[in-house]
Enzyme design. Structure first.
Site, PDB file in Angstrom:
ATOM      1  N   GLY A 199      18.433  19.265   9.699  1.00  0.00           N
ATOM      2  CA  GLY A 199      18.350  17.738  10.816  1.00  0.00           C
ATOM      3  C   GLY A 199      18.244  16.540  10.081  1.00  0.00           C
ATOM      4  CB  ILE A 200      15.340  14.518  10.553  1.00  0.00           C
ATOM      5  CG1 ILE A 200      15.663  13.977  12.185  1.00  0.00           C
ATOM      6  CG2 ILE A 200      14.877  13.314   9.767  1.00  0.00           C
ATOM      7  CD1 ILE A 200      14.556  13.901  12.665  1.00  0.00           C
TER       8      ILE A 200
ATOM      9  CE1 TYR B  34       7.287  17.675  16.887  1.00  0.00           C
ATOM     10  CE2 TYR B  34       6.948  15.184  18.182  1.00  0.00           C
ATOM     11  CZ  TYR B  34       7.620  16.350  16.628  1.00  0.00           C
ATOM     12  OH  TYR B  34       8.268  15.711  16.295  1.00  0.00           O
TER      13      TYR B  34
ATOM     14  CB  ILE C 138      17.660  12.793  16.199  1.00  0.00           C
ATOM     15  CG1 ILE C 138      16.108  10.828  15.934  1.00  0.00           C
ATOM     16  CG2 ILE C 138      18.165  13.252  14.778  1.00  0.00           C
ATOM     17  CD1 ILE C 138      16.907  10.335  15.999  1.00  0.00           C
TER      18      ILE C 138
END
Length: 270
Positions: free
Chosen positions: A27-28, A174, A207
């Protein structure tokens, strides 16, 4: 026996700047790792998968001529978090950059009135408590090194989220974790500024990663309807190139800055 060129290359790899990227194999985090690898950084990546599972990623990054180490461990767990710090010390003496990227979404997206306390605890431990105390430990290492080596340079980046300021009522834990992490970034920026260690808060938007794959169709439509001014998904490389610029020192005199990498998503609009 290594020939002269091989010896020179090995020495060069050993003296390059080194960065620790948590959650750096997918991922990121992987986008950040790739960007830093292109810029010549040696890397220590951490994550919860086994070394065998990330071997392909390590080989890919090593292919550009840098040193790559992997430390399996959960930043939410104090024991394995300490082991990551020990590994950083063993591999690179003191790292020049910490990128707090590891994070998790709730296992179940639940309405704010229905969310479970154990989910809140799990998300906060990974997204806030873990990076908070990892940064504390790494910052101590950086300060010790800087006192003995005036040429030593260090930087810390917190990868937070637009969710630090934009609310999603079906994943409140979150949002709270990322808002807390943004405050942590500000706190460490103030504490470390007198010592010449800049700290930044990078806030990605929507993203394209495995974390967002479950809601791809929903956000495809919302982006098509104008949710994001740049009218596209963000890519891990967008975040990676931003972090790379920060670690290069391209934003001097800017410690504590918040950098949105969200295609304009967080811009107030009528």
């Amino acid at each position: 026996m290594l020939d002269r060129d091989q010896t020179s290359d090995a020495n060069d790899r050993s003296t390059r700047r080194a960065a620790l990227i948590t959650g750096g194999t997918r991922g990121i985090g992987l986008g950040i790792a790739r960007a830093l690898a292109r810029d010549g950084w040696n890397l220590l990546l951490s994550g919860q998968r086994s070394p065998d599972e990330v071997a392909g990623v390590v080989r890919e990054l090593e292919g550009v001529g840098i040193r790559v180490e992997y430390a399996a461990g959960d930043v939410a767990d104090p024991v394995t978090r300490a082991a990551i710090v020990d590994r950083a010390r063993a591999c690179y003496r003191t790292i020049n950059a910490l990128v707090n990227n590891a994070g998790r979404a709730p296992r179940v997206r639940a309405d704010l009135l229905d969310a479970a306390e154990n989910s809140f605890e799990e998300v906060l431990r990974t997204n806030l408590q873990g990076p908070y105390f990892l940064t504390q430990a790494i910052a101590r290492e950086m300060l010790t090194r800087s006192r003995s080596d005036p040429g030593f340079r260090a930087t810390i980046v917190f990868v937070t989220s637009v969710s630090a300021e934009m609310m999603s009522i079906n994943r409140g834990e979150y949002c709270v974790s990322k808002a807390g992490l943004a405050m942590a970034a500000s706190l460490f920026a103030v504490r470390l500024a007198p010592h010449g260690i800049p700290v930044y808060d990078v806030r990605p938007g929507i993203i394209a990663t495995d974390m967002t794959s479950a809601v791809k169709e929903t956000y495809d439509q919302r982006i098509a309807d104008g949710l994001v001014p740049e009218a596209r998904w963000g890519q891990p490389d967008d975040v990676g190139r931003t972090v790379c610029a920060l670690l290069r020192g391209d934003l001097p005199y800017s410690t504590g800055s918040v950098i949105h990498v969200d295609g304009g998503l967080s811009l107030p609009r009528l």
